[in-house]
Motif scaffolding. Structure first.
Motif, mmCIF file in Angstrom:
data_model
loop_
_atom_site.group_PDB
_atom_site.id
_atom_site.type_symbol
_atom_site.label_atom_id
_atom_site.label_comp_id
_atom_site.label_asym_id
_atom_site.label_seq_id
_atom_site.Cartn_x
_atom_site.Cartn_y
_atom_site.Cartn_z
ATOM 1 N N ALA A 55 0.816 -1.215 0.000
ATOM 2 C CA ALA A 55 0.000 0.000 0.000
ATOM 3 C C ALA A 55 0.849 1.263 0.000
ATOM 4 C CB ALA A 55 -0.918 0.006 1.225
ATOM 5 N N MET A 56 2.153 1.090 0.188
ATOM 6 C CA MET A 56 3.010 2.272 0.253
ATOM 7 C C MET A 56 3.445 2.717 -1.134
ATOM 8 S SD MET A 56 5.605 2.579 3.252
ATOM 9 C CE MET A 56 5.272 2.309 4.937
ATOM 10 N N ASN A 57 2.503 3.197 -1.918
ATOM 11 C CA ASN A 57 2.849 3.690 -3.250
ATOM 12 C C ASN A 57 2.905 5.219 -3.213
ATOM 13 O OD1 ASN A 57 0.183 4.226 -2.852
ATOM 14 N ND2 ASN A 57 -0.521 2.564 -4.196
ATOM 15 N N ALA A 58 3.005 5.806 -4.388
ATOM 16 C CA ALA A 58 3.098 7.270 -4.449
ATOM 17 C C ALA A 58 1.847 7.922 -3.845
ATOM 18 C CB ALA A 58 3.298 7.718 -5.889
ATOM 19 N N ASP A 59 0.690 7.325 -4.132
ATOM 20 C CA ASP A 59 -0.566 7.876 -3.589
ATOM 21 C C ASP A 59 -0.544 7.972 -2.071
ATOM 22 O OD1 ASP A 59 -1.592 8.207 -6.020
ATOM 23 O OD2 ASP A 59 -3.242 6.753 -5.845
ATOM 24 N N PHE A 60 0.083 6.969 -1.456
ATOM 25 C CA PHE A 60 0.103 6.912 -0.001
ATOM 26 C C PHE A 60 0.697 8.188 0.598
ATOM 27 C CE2 PHE A 60 2.246 5.832 3.986
ATOM 28 C CZ PHE A 60 1.189 5.323 4.702
ATOM 29 N N PHE A 61 1.713 8.727 -0.096
ATOM 30 C CA PHE A 61 2.398 9.902 0.439
ATOM 31 C C PHE A 61 1.849 11.230 -0.107
ATOM 32 C CE2 PHE A 61 5.440 6.440 0.798
ATOM 33 C CZ PHE A 61 5.817 6.558 2.120
ATOM 34 N N THR A 62 0.978 11.167 -1.129
ATOM 35 C CA THR A 62 0.563 12.416 -1.769
ATOM 36 C C THR A 62 -0.936 12.654 -1.725
ATOM 37 O OG1 THR A 62 0.480 11.266 -3.884
ATOM 38 C CG2 THR A 62 2.510 12.457 -3.374
ATOM 39 N N LYS A 63 -1.724 11.673 -1.272
ATOM 40 C CA LYS A 63 -3.175 11.866 -1.261
ATOM 41 C C LYS A 63 -3.732 11.717 0.146
ATOM 42 C CE LYS A 63 -4.382 11.023 -5.966
ATOM 43 N NZ LYS A 63 -4.296 9.900 -6.917
ATOM 44 N N VAL A 64 -4.941 12.220 0.327
ATOM 45 C CA VAL A 64 -5.628 12.027 1.604
ATOM 46 C C VAL A 64 -6.539 10.808 1.460
ATOM 47 C CG1 VAL A 64 -5.511 14.462 2.192
ATOM 48 C CG2 VAL A 64 -7.515 13.580 0.979
ATOM 49 N N PRO A 65 -7.028 10.240 2.594
ATOM 50 C CA PRO A 65 -7.857 9.033 2.487
ATOM 51 C C PRO A 65 -9.077 9.266 1.602
ATOM 52 C CG PRO A 65 -7.310 9.502 4.771
ATOM 53 C CD PRO A 65 -6.847 10.668 3.979
ATOM 54 N N ALA A 66 -9.417 8.257 0.813
ATOM 55 C CA ALA A 66 -10.614 8.344 -0.014
ATOM 56 C C ALA A 66 -11.833 8.303 0.890
ATOM 57 C CB ALA A 66 -10.632 7.183 -0.994
ATOM 58 N N PRO A 67 -12.965 8.847 0.426
ATOM 59 C CA PRO A 67 -14.190 8.778 1.239
ATOM 60 C C PRO A 67 -14.539 7.325 1.561
ATOM 61 C CG PRO A 67 -14.496 10.215 -0.645
ATOM 62 C CD PRO A 67 -13.164 9.570 -0.819
ATOM 63 N N GLU A 68 -15.205 7.092 2.690
ATOM 64 C CA GLU A 68 -15.544 5.742 3.137
ATOM 65 C C GLU A 68 -16.170 4.945 2.006
ATOM 66 O OE1 GLU A 68 -16.612 5.059 7.214
ATOM 67 O OE2 GLU A 68 -14.487 5.541 6.953
ATOM 68 N N GLY A 69 -15.707 3.711 1.854
ATOM 69 C CA GLY A 69 -16.301 2.849 0.855
ATOM 70 C C GLY A 69 -15.629 2.944 -0.505
ATOM 71 N N GLU A 70 -14.847 4.008 -0.751
ATOM 72 C CA GLU A 70 -14.135 4.094 -2.021
ATOM 73 C C GLU A 70 -12.704 3.623 -1.841
ATOM 74 O OE1 GLU A 70 -14.489 7.895 -3.910
ATOM 75 O OE2 GLU A 70 -16.576 8.068 -3.276
ATOM 76 N N THR A 71 -12.065 3.284 -2.948
ATOM 77 C CA THR A 71 -10.698 2.788 -2.843
ATOM 78 C C THR A 71 -9.708 3.892 -3.189
ATOM 79 O OG1 THR A 71 -10.812 2.021 -5.096
ATOM 80 C CG2 THR A 71 -11.245 0.405 -3.362
ATOM 81 N N GLY A 72 -8.447 3.631 -2.840
ATOM 82 C CA GLY A 72 -7.385 4.583 -3.159
ATOM 83 C C GLY A 72 -7.155 5.551 -2.026
#
Lengths: 287, 333
Positions: A55-72
């Motif tokens: 799970a430690m990809n680029a998104d992990f360090f550059t995005k905020v949590p997706a809304p509940e129930g969505e992925t990413g």
């Protein structure tokens, strides 16, 4: 008991079988117990590596949590929140902690010295969650949930750790060094600030790093102070997230995606803590 | 720590700046006192409504019911003591054994890494232990519990116990009957607490064992003692007091440990009924309920738990430091 056989000089010949067996059994038990003690650490680390590394990809360090129930999504909100709160907490922890250490080591005859030493020890034992309640009463009741309230709780928790380590290393500075400074006609405060403090700097920095590593993992005092925030927040007056907070929320969440982020966050957090403790150890050994 | 026999002669310039420096340092150091006093004042102020309403009954009543505003802390206090003491009993022998391994058995190349691993164990955050317990150990316990409920005769036992529990009673047999399926509960909390306090006892025990004078050991070896005899008759008795201090220090940790326990204990406010069922500790109730506590009395009752925890930890830590300071040559903590 069996007779001694003097032929084998160095062998433990006088040992009765019972004593020898007892010795071996206890040795084996001690070895097994040690393995049992160390096992959880190894198991936790392997588990987090297996579950969190993906799970430690680029998104992990550059995005905020997706809304509940969505992925990413990622934990940028938690990472920025942790960094801000730790910086703010260090201001309190370092200023008060190092001063406390200087006071305890350089003014040992001061009438207030014993009570400050004792209270600093007592503070070290107060549960982190109780510090959260205190910071809640001090800040949140008046100004609402904020990164600042969380930082205050963390700063309070840092103080005793920094006091103790800096007192100890300051005491290691030889008395003759102080005397030499004073003999040169320097006032005591200059001797303390320019000679004693730099001589102990390595150990003091180690103590600060250990204190940071310790409070970086605290979620309990942040539950009702910093409170958490699903977005990146750079305003310390507003609710803020932190890595341990997101780990807590994710681990207790029913959504797979939040659990995945929590595991990755836990891997990041303990890696940072381990590296910090390793560096701190290196640092103190080199001195 | 000895200061120069005579303070350096004070000159006009240095004496005033020295005094200023002393005042600044003292002021900053006094923040420690301030934090302590503020904490007591804050907690006392917030606890006041509950203490006024319930008085000592708060500590002797069982019911914790936000709906009818009746709050008694007996089950949380029991939960705190039971989890902490059980964790202590399990962890102490393990911790002493690992300390002996590091200090007496292992060659240096192995002793250092093992000692370091144990220190890292102390650095793992509470939430991470909670996460691991929830995702790894809870399923194991859960499987056993489901197996239990899959047996018809055991279900009858459960039903009998359920009746007892509903009346607020329990028996020794029922204490080992699971009341949940999901693995969360008292047992899991004890397991994770055991792991969490191990490193504290272990590192204190190791330091104390290292302080045992070499003569003690050598004298016994010279008499032909085995390694275990040296440990059990020369080392452990000598280090006993210091180890005791470390144990009490670990107890202080266990009493205040929050999130890992809050995540796995199942948050039930009933008085201790089953080892494999929900329970709660003072700290876990604060973590789980303070955020939602809207009613004044509920909120105040939760803070009263915090105040009690505060004094409990202060007392336990004070005793630990006292033992360590008195019975070891130098303050090693």
């Amino acid at each position: 008991m069996s007779a001694a056989t003097p032929a084998r000089a160095n062998a433990p010949t006088r040992l009765s079988p019972a004593r020898r067996a007892q010795n071996l059994i206890m040795g084996a038990l001690i070895l097994v117990a040690t393995l049992v003690v160390v096992a959880p650490l190894v198991l936790i680390f392997i588990y987090l590596l297996r579950e969190g590394l993906g799970a430690m990809n680029a998104d992990f360090f550059t995005k905020v949590p997706a809304p509940e129930g969505e992925t990413g999504g990622g934990l940028l909100n938690a990472i920025t929140g942790s960094v801000q709160m730790l910086l703010m907490a260090s201001v309190i922890g370092v200023l008060v902690g190092v001063s406390g250490g200087i006071f305890l080591s350089e003014y040992p005859r001061h009438p207030l010295m014993p009570s400050i030493r004792m209270l600093s020890d007592v503070l070290a034992g107060i549960p982190a969650i109780v510090m959260g309640l205190v910071a809640y009463g001090l800040i949140v009741l008046q100004f609402g949930f904020s990164g600042f309230a969380g930082a205050l709780a963390l700063g309070f928790l840092m103080i005793p750790i920094v006091v103790r380590t800096s007192e100890e290393v300051l005491k290691l500075v030889p008395q003759t060094v102080r005397e030499a400074g004073l003999a040169l006609g320097l006032p005591k405060w200059l001797v303390t600030l320019r000679i004693v403090l730099p001589a102990a700097a390595g150990g003091i920095i180690t103590g600060i790093m250990l204190a940071l590593a310790r409070v970086a993992g605290e979620a309990a005092p942040l539950l009702f102070t910093a409170f958490g925030n699903p977005n990146v927040n750079l305003d310390p007056g507003k609710p803020m997230s932190a890595l341990p907070l997101e780990i807590y929320r994710g681990a207790t969440s029913a959504y797979d995606e939040n659990q995945r982020l929590a595991k990755a966050g836990a891997l990041l957090l303990i890696s940072l803590i381990f590296v910090t403790s390793l560096l701190a150890r290196r640092f103190s050994r080199r001195r | 720590m000895s200061e120069p026999a005579k303070p350096a002669p004070r000159r006009g310039l240095s004496s005033r700046s020295d005094r200023t420096f002393e005042v600044v340092i003292l002021a900053l150091a006094s923040v420690i006192v301030l934090v302590f006093l503020t904490s007591i004042w804050q907690l006392a102020k917030e606890s006041w409504p509950a203490l006024q309403q319930f008085g000592w009954r708060f500590f002797t009543e069982r019911t914790w019911n936000p709906v009818n505003n009746s709050f008694g802390a007996v089950s949380m206090i029991t939960g705190t003591l039971v989890t902490s003491l059980a964790a202590l009993v399990i962890s102490v022998p393990l911790a002493i054994a690992s300390a002996l391994f590091v200090a007496e058995y292992a060659p240096k190349w192995l002793a250092n890494p093992v000692g370091y691993l144990i220190e890292l164990l102390a650095a793992v955050p509470s939430v991470v232990y909670g996460l691991w317990a929830l995702f790894v150990i809870a399923p194991i316990l859960s499987r056993w519990e489901q197996g239990f409920f899959a047996q018809p005769d055991k279900v009858a036992t459960y039903t009998a116990c359920k009746n007892l529990w509903d009346q607020g009673q329990t028996t020794l047999q029922c204490f080992f009957v699971p009341s949940t399926f999901d693995g969360r509960g008292l047992a899991l909390a004890i397991i994770i607490l055991t792991v969490m306090i191990l490193p504290y006892t272990a590192s204190v025990a190791r330091d104390v064992i290292r302080l045992v004078p070499a003569d003690q050991r050598e004298a016994m070896y010279a008499l032909g003692a085995t390694k275990w005899e040296v440990i059990s008759r020369a080392i452990l008795p000598y280090a006993r007091a210091g180890i005791m201090g470390g144990v009490i220090l670990a107890l202080g940790r266990a009493l205040g440990e929050t999130l890992a326990v809050a995540m796995v204990i199942g948050d039930s406010q009933e008085l201790l009924k089953s080892l494999f069922g929900g329970a709660s500790t003072m700290a876990s109730v604060i973590a789980n309920q303070f955020g939602d506590a809207q009613e004044r009395l509920h909120r105040s009752s939760v803070v009263t738990l915090g105040l009690s925890l505060f004094f409990l930890s202060v007392a336990v830590n004070y005793v630990a430091r006292l033992i360590i300071a008195r019975l070891t040559p130098k303050g090693i903590l």
